[in-house]
Design an enzyme around this catalytic site. Sequence first.
Site, PDB file in Angstrom:
ATOM      1  N   TYR A 279      57.375  70.053  41.998  1.00  0.00           N
ATOM      2  CA  TYR A 279      58.143  71.067  42.726  1.00  0.00           C
ATOM      3  C   TYR A 279      59.446  71.376  42.006  1.00  0.00           C
ATOM      4  CZ  TYR A 279      60.679  73.192  46.677  1.00  0.00           C
ATOM      5  OH  TYR A 279      61.398  74.038  47.485  1.00  0.00           O
TER       6      TYR A 279
ATOM      7  N   ILE B 194      62.839  79.151  45.028  1.00  0.00           N
ATOM      8  CA  ILE B 194      62.389  78.368  46.187  1.00  0.00           C
ATOM      9  C   ILE B 194      61.306  79.119  46.951  1.00  0.00           C
ATOM     10  CG2 ILE B 194      63.093  77.453  48.438  1.00  0.00           C
ATOM     11  CD1 ILE B 194      64.155  75.677  46.301  1.00  0.00           C
TER      12      ILE B 194
ATOM     13  N   ARG C 279      57.923  79.166  45.099  1.00  0.00           N
ATOM     14  CA  ARG C 279      57.211  77.888  45.135  1.00  0.00           C
ATOM     15  C   ARG C 279      56.748  77.537  46.548  1.00  0.00           C
ATOM     16  NH1 ARG C 279      54.274  74.363  41.966  1.00  0.00           N
ATOM     17  NH2 ARG C 279      54.263  72.333  42.975  1.00  0.00           N
ATOM     18  N   GLU C 280      57.581  77.830  47.527  1.00  0.00           N
ATOM     19  CA  GLU C 280      57.281  77.413  48.901  1.00  0.00           C
ATOM     20  C   GLU C 280      56.160  78.239  49.527  1.00  0.00           C
ATOM     21  OE1 GLU C 280      58.180  74.983  50.698  1.00  0.00           O
ATOM     22  OE2 GLU C 280      59.981  74.157  49.781  1.00  0.00           O
ATOM     23  N   SER C 281      56.205  79.561  49.375  1.00  0.00           N
ATOM     24  CA  SER C 281      55.291  80.412  50.138  1.00  0.00           C
ATOM     25  C   SER C 281      54.605  81.488  49.324  1.00  0.00           C
ATOM     26  CB  SER C 281      56.065  81.100  51.270  1.00  0.00           C
ATOM     27  OG  SER C 281      56.997  82.034  50.727  1.00  0.00           O
TER      28      SER C 281
END
Length: 630
Positions: free
Chosen positions: A592, A481, A484-486
């Site tokens: 995602y 997570i 992918r997110e940051s």
Amino acid sequence: MSAQAQPLSIEQKAYIDAYEAIKRNDRAAIASYKQQLQNYTLYPYVLYHDYRVNIDSTPPRVIEFFLNRYQDLYLSDKLRTHWLKHLAATKQWPEYLLHYTPQNSQSLQCNFYHASIAFGTDAQKEKAISAAQQLWQSLIEIPEACVSVETALRNQKKFTAQMVWNRITLLIQKKQFSRAQDASKDLSNADKKVVNAWINIVRNPNLTSKEITTISGFARKEAFIQAVPYLASQNPQLAQSALAEFAEPYGLNQSQRIDIQRKIALRSAYRYQEEAKALLENVNTQGNGSEETIRWQAQIALRNSRWIDLLDTIELMSKEEQDSNQWRYWRARALEARGDQKTAHTLYQTLAQKRNYYGFLAADRIRLPYQFNPEKNTQLDQTALIKKYPALQRIAELIAVDWVKTAQVEWHYFLPNVAPDELISIATLAKQWEQYPHAIRSLALAKEWDHINLRFPTPHKEPVMENAKKNDIEAAWIYGIIRRESAFNEDIRSSAGAVGLMQIMPKTAKYIGKRIGNDKTSIYALTEAKNNIQLGSAYMRYLSDKYNDNKVLATAAYNAGPHRVAQWTQNLLKLDADQWVDSIPFTETRNYVKAVLEYTTVFNSLLHGQYARLSDQMPAIGSDNKLAEK
């Protein structure tokens, strides 16, 4: 090289003190620090901040000297922007004209047009008027600086009704209805009524065939073109009937008809309406399809396990699309379902050699081990690299003085200018400096995907492991997570307001914080890594509970929200998870989920030297009623 890892040097301490002197405009201290730091790597920053903060009292010749001397630094563009704003505010228009360079800011552009019209040569005036006309028509909101340009166009009789209609058309397309009505103030009362009717038609597309007769000309045509696709979201059949009935009377050309047909088909597909299949096939088989309409036709086929239809649709794709990992995998799945095990097995074998989502799925179909294919570590001559690139010297010093955000800006401007064959070395250096987002970006620019240890770092291991255990979830999933997110950027904030490593929305943070007894939910607190990981991991546990530990649904909900997942699974007959993932309506969420599942698998291998197969983590989704084979 973490921030503040070592005591500050004399120059680093002087740099920080110089900045404080600049903020209080202590001229004696500033002069002293400039003298002390003139050979220091961050000396340009000392000058920049002095001139920026004290722009009113800085002589133009001093600014010009800086712009010339440091024209290769992004600071030069930033200072020029500050100076242009100052020159406009103080109405120094000849100076503005002299020092203006093309800017992205609409306000600065308008200031330039104003200066050109008022003080430029005849050629400059003519060029500025033409450019100002084009800009005005493209504005959603008119900045204050552009009001004077609008006035100048009116005074020069260069403000036309066509400009107004063009802008109104744009505003209605963007659903900026109140602004469109405001823009119509320059029209006659009769034309204002036309605009209001046009807006009403677009707002209430079911009225298309009734109210559209109240207006005429291009406005009726535009209203129809804009309204019919929205109507298709509610009633595709009515939209099709309206197109057939009114396309010719309203003067639509062939290209416009085809475009609307595509939009009607796609609008119905977005919600998986029953009519979508026939509408998409009609568009695509007539040769009027697009990459998107063909992809949606394929999505509908795989969502409904119509394997023959899927194979036929893949044949409509471009060769590049057909050869992509995604559609090679689905070709194999379709062939397998139709009984062609041999061809399917061959396709799976080839895909299984790849380290990606479809490679892992393919390996699962034929029970092959996953291939991670890591590259060997790169030999790095750090001293030579830093010597070659002055930007790296500045970045190192900015990190040392804890100006991390400014260092990120330096990275942003620096990386695109690195020699392609040195990007891997730069990535290696960035990781050593704990600049993980920039190591990842370097490899992306180089299109080098096999340096696993650089692409998938594992910082913040203590809070990740602690919260994984506490919430009974995989540490690798948390890392997936975050990646992918940051991409491990602790300070990042999205346009939607998500914050930090795990991109948590403040509202979600407050809700989860209340559940776990954590009141550190301010935006500032969410940029703190340990706190962000605690809240993000607790939210992952919350979603896991909500979806009975279904990682696919929980991951989709983390991105799109539980309400979207509820829509996508409502009344859904049991469907293999890989089919469900590739039929998620939102492209962002579809990609995602695949990325997080892929990254989780890689992180599991890095953390534990073993991995869980995707097929074991992707149970079927939907009710127990089994889909009939089609």
